[in-house]
Scaffold this motif. Structure first.
Motif, PDB file in Angstrom:
ATOM      1  N   GLN A  13      52.460  37.231  47.800  1.00 22.48           N
ATOM      2  CA  GLN A  13      53.334  37.650  48.896  1.00 22.48           C
ATOM      3  C   GLN A  13      52.502  38.122  50.088  1.00 22.48           C
ATOM      4  OE1 GLN A  13      56.013  40.626  47.229  1.00 22.48           O
ATOM      5  NE2 GLN A  13      57.614  39.066  47.015  1.00 22.48           N
ATOM      6  N   ALA A  14      53.092  38.037  51.238  1.00 28.51           N
ATOM      7  CA  ALA A  14      52.422  38.518  52.446  1.00 28.51           C
ATOM      8  C   ALA A  14      52.027  39.978  52.269  1.00 28.51           C
ATOM      9  CB  ALA A  14      53.350  38.370  53.651  1.00 28.51           C
ATOM     10  N   GLY A  15      50.812  40.292  52.703  1.00 32.70           N
ATOM     11  CA  GLY A  15      50.280  41.635  52.529  1.00 32.70           C
ATOM     12  C   GLY A  15      49.464  41.797  51.266  1.00 32.70           C
ATOM     13  N   GLY A  16      49.532  40.813  50.383  1.00 35.52           N
ATOM     14  CA  GLY A  16      48.815  40.883  49.125  1.00 35.52           C
ATOM     15  C   GLY A  16      47.368  40.449  49.239  1.00 35.52           C
ATOM     16  N   SER A  17      46.709  40.379  48.082  1.00 31.90           N
ATOM     17  CA  SER A  17      45.286  40.061  48.025  1.00 31.90           C
ATOM     18  C   SER A  17      45.005  39.000  46.970  1.00 31.90           C
ATOM     19  CB  SER A  17      44.480  41.319  47.679  1.00 31.90           C
ATOM     20  OG  SER A  17      44.690  42.340  48.620  1.00 31.90           O
ATOM     21  N   LEU A  18      43.921  38.268  47.186  1.00 31.55           N
ATOM     22  CA  LEU A  18      43.424  37.295  46.218  1.00 31.55           C
ATOM     23  C   LEU A  18      41.912  37.277  46.314  1.00 31.55           C
ATOM     24  CD1 LEU A  18      45.649  34.067  46.499  1.00 31.55           C
ATOM     25  CD2 LEU A  18      45.434  35.572  44.501  1.00 31.55           C
ATOM     26  N   ARG A  19      41.268  36.907  45.219  1.00 33.25           N
ATOM     27  CA  ARG A  19      39.828  36.683  45.248  1.00 33.25           C
ATOM     28  C   ARG A  19      39.538  35.269  44.774  1.00 33.25           C
ATOM     29  NH1 ARG A  19      35.100  39.283  41.503  1.00 33.25           N
ATOM     30  NH2 ARG A  19      35.992  37.753  40.066  1.00 33.25           N
ATOM     31  N   LEU A  20      38.903  34.515  45.638  1.00 38.61           N
ATOM     32  CA  LEU A  20      38.471  33.165  45.286  1.00 38.61           C
ATOM     33  C   LEU A  20      37.025  33.210  44.808  1.00 38.61           C
ATOM     34  CD1 LEU A  20      39.900  31.087  48.281  1.00 38.61           C
ATOM     35  CD2 LEU A  20      41.043  31.811  46.164  1.00 38.61           C
ATOM     36  N   SER A  21      36.715  32.338  43.853  1.00 38.03           N
ATOM     37  CA  SER A  21      35.349  32.222  43.348  1.00 38.03           C
ATOM     38  C   SER A  21      34.867  30.798  43.538  1.00 38.03           C
ATOM     39  CB  SER A  21      35.293  32.575  41.864  1.00 38.03           C
ATOM     40  OG  SER A  21      35.726  33.894  41.632  1.00 38.03           O
ATOM     41  N   CYS A  22      33.573  30.664  43.758  1.00 34.61           N
ATOM     42  CA  CYS A  22      32.932  29.346  43.861  1.00 34.61           C
ATOM     43  C   CYS A  22      31.680  29.378  43.002  1.00 34.61           C
ATOM     44  CB  CYS A  22      32.596  29.019  45.300  1.00 34.61           C
ATOM     45  SG  CYS A  22      31.609  27.515  45.496  1.00 34.61           S
ATOM     46  N   ALA A  23      31.720  28.672  41.896  1.00 34.93           N
ATOM     47  CA  ALA A  23      30.573  28.597  40.994  1.00 34.93           C
ATOM     48  C   ALA A  23      29.763  27.356  41.324  1.00 34.93           C
ATOM     49  CB  ALA A  23      31.051  28.560  39.550  1.00 34.93           C
ATOM     50  N   ALA A  24      28.477  27.572  41.622  1.00 33.42           N
ATOM     51  CA  ALA A  24      27.601  26.476  42.015  1.00 33.42           C
ATOM     52  C   ALA A  24      26.641  26.141  40.882  1.00 33.42           C
ATOM     53  CB  ALA A  24      26.821  26.863  43.261  1.00 33.42           C
ATOM     54  N   SER A  25      26.370  24.865  40.711  1.00 36.09           N
ATOM     55  CA  SER A  25      25.428  24.439  39.680  1.00 36.09           C
ATOM     56  C   SER A  25      24.728  23.165  40.114  1.00 36.09           C
ATOM     57  CB  SER A  25      26.159  24.207  38.350  1.00 36.09           C
ATOM     58  OG  SER A  25      27.104  23.169  38.478  1.00 36.09           O
ATOM     59  N   GLY A  26      23.626  22.869  39.442  1.00 34.75           N
ATOM     60  CA  GLY A  26      22.933  21.614  39.694  1.00 34.75           C
ATOM     61  C   GLY A  26      21.674  21.732  40.516  1.00 34.75           C
ATOM     62  N   ARG A  27      21.483  22.868  41.190  1.00 34.49           N
ATOM     63  CA  ARG A  27      20.260  23.092  41.949  1.00 34.49           C
ATOM     64  C   ARG A  27      20.224  24.549  42.358  1.00 34.49           C
ATOM     65  NH1 ARG A  27      18.790  20.549  46.800  1.00 34.49           N
ATOM     66  NH2 ARG A  27      17.615  22.488  47.004  1.00 34.49           N
ATOM     67  N   SER A  28      19.100  24.971  42.930  1.00 31.10           N
ATOM     68  CA  SER A  28      18.998  26.321  43.470  1.00 31.10           C
ATOM     69  C   SER A  28      19.607  26.353  44.862  1.00 31.10           C
ATOM     70  CB  SER A  28      17.537  26.756  43.550  1.00 31.10           C
ATOM     71  OG  SER A  28      17.433  27.970  44.262  1.00 31.10           O
ATOM     72  N   PHE A  29      20.417  27.345  45.126  1.00 35.18           N
ATOM     73  CA  PHE A  29      21.063  27.484  46.426  1.00 35.18           C
ATOM     74  C   PHE A  29      20.507  28.663  47.206  1.00 35.18           C
ATOM     75  CE2 PHE A  29      24.305  24.274  46.366  1.00 35.18           C
ATOM     76  CZ  PHE A  29      24.479  23.994  45.017  1.00 35.18           C
ATOM     77  N   ILE A  30      19.322  29.134  46.821  1.00 36.06           N
ATOM     78  CA  ILE A  30      18.790  30.338  47.447  1.00 36.06           C
ATOM     79  C   ILE A  30      18.503  30.122  48.929  1.00 36.06           C
ATOM     80  CG2 ILE A  30      16.384  29.887  46.876  1.00 36.06           C
ATOM     81  CD1 ILE A  30      18.229  33.294  46.828  1.00 36.06           C
TER      82      ILE A  30
END
Length: 125
Positions: A13-30
C-alpha cells in the motif's frame, strides 16, 4: 556465467516499504557500480539508484531521494534497495544492473553490461 537475480518485489500500500535484493554471481563485482533501474508500462527504463562497490559512493534519482536507500554487502555479493514511503508512481518492474566503475555514466542504461530479469513492485493507493 554472470547472473544478477532480483527478489523482494510485491504488492504494497502507499506509504509502505519494501526491500529489494540483487544477488550477483559469476565474477567479482568489486570494481563495478551496481544500479537499480525501473520501467513502468509504456515508459522508458529509468535510473533509480546506484552504488560503487569499491568506494561505497551512492547516487539517487531526484524522484526517490530521501525515500530509497541503496546498500551493498560485499561478502554476500548482494545489493539492496530499501524503499520507504512508497507511492503509486513507484509501481514498475525493478531491474538490477552492473557496469565497470569507470565505463560510462551511472545513470545511463547503455553503460551497464549485465542485467537481472526484473522484479515487479506494485504500490496501491
Amino acid at each position: 556465467q554472470v547472473q544478477l537475480v532480483e527478489s523482494g518485489g510485491g504488492l504494497v500500500q502507499a506509504g509502505g516499504s519494501l526491500r529489494l535484493s540483487c544477488a550477483a554471481s559469476g565474477r567479482s563485482f568489486i570494481f563495478y557500480i551496481m544500479g537499480w533501474f525501473r520501467q513502468a508500462p509504456g515508459k522508458e527504463r529509468e535510473f533509480v539508484a546506484a552504488i560503487s562497490r569499491s568506494g561505497g559512493n551512492s547516487y539517487y534519482a531526484d524522484s526517490v531521494k530521501g525515500r530509497f536507500t541503496i546498500t551493498g554487502d560485499n561478502a554476500k555479493n548482494t545489493v539492496y534497495l530499501h524503499m520507504t514511503v512508497l507511492k503509486p508512481e513507484d509501481t514498475a518492474v525493478y531491474y538490477c544492473a552492473a557496469k565497470p566503475t569507470f565505463s560510462g555514466s551511472y545513470y545511463s542504461t547503455s553503460s551497464y553490461n549485465y542485467w537481472g530479469q526484473g522484479t515487479q513492485v506494485t504500490v496501491s493507493s
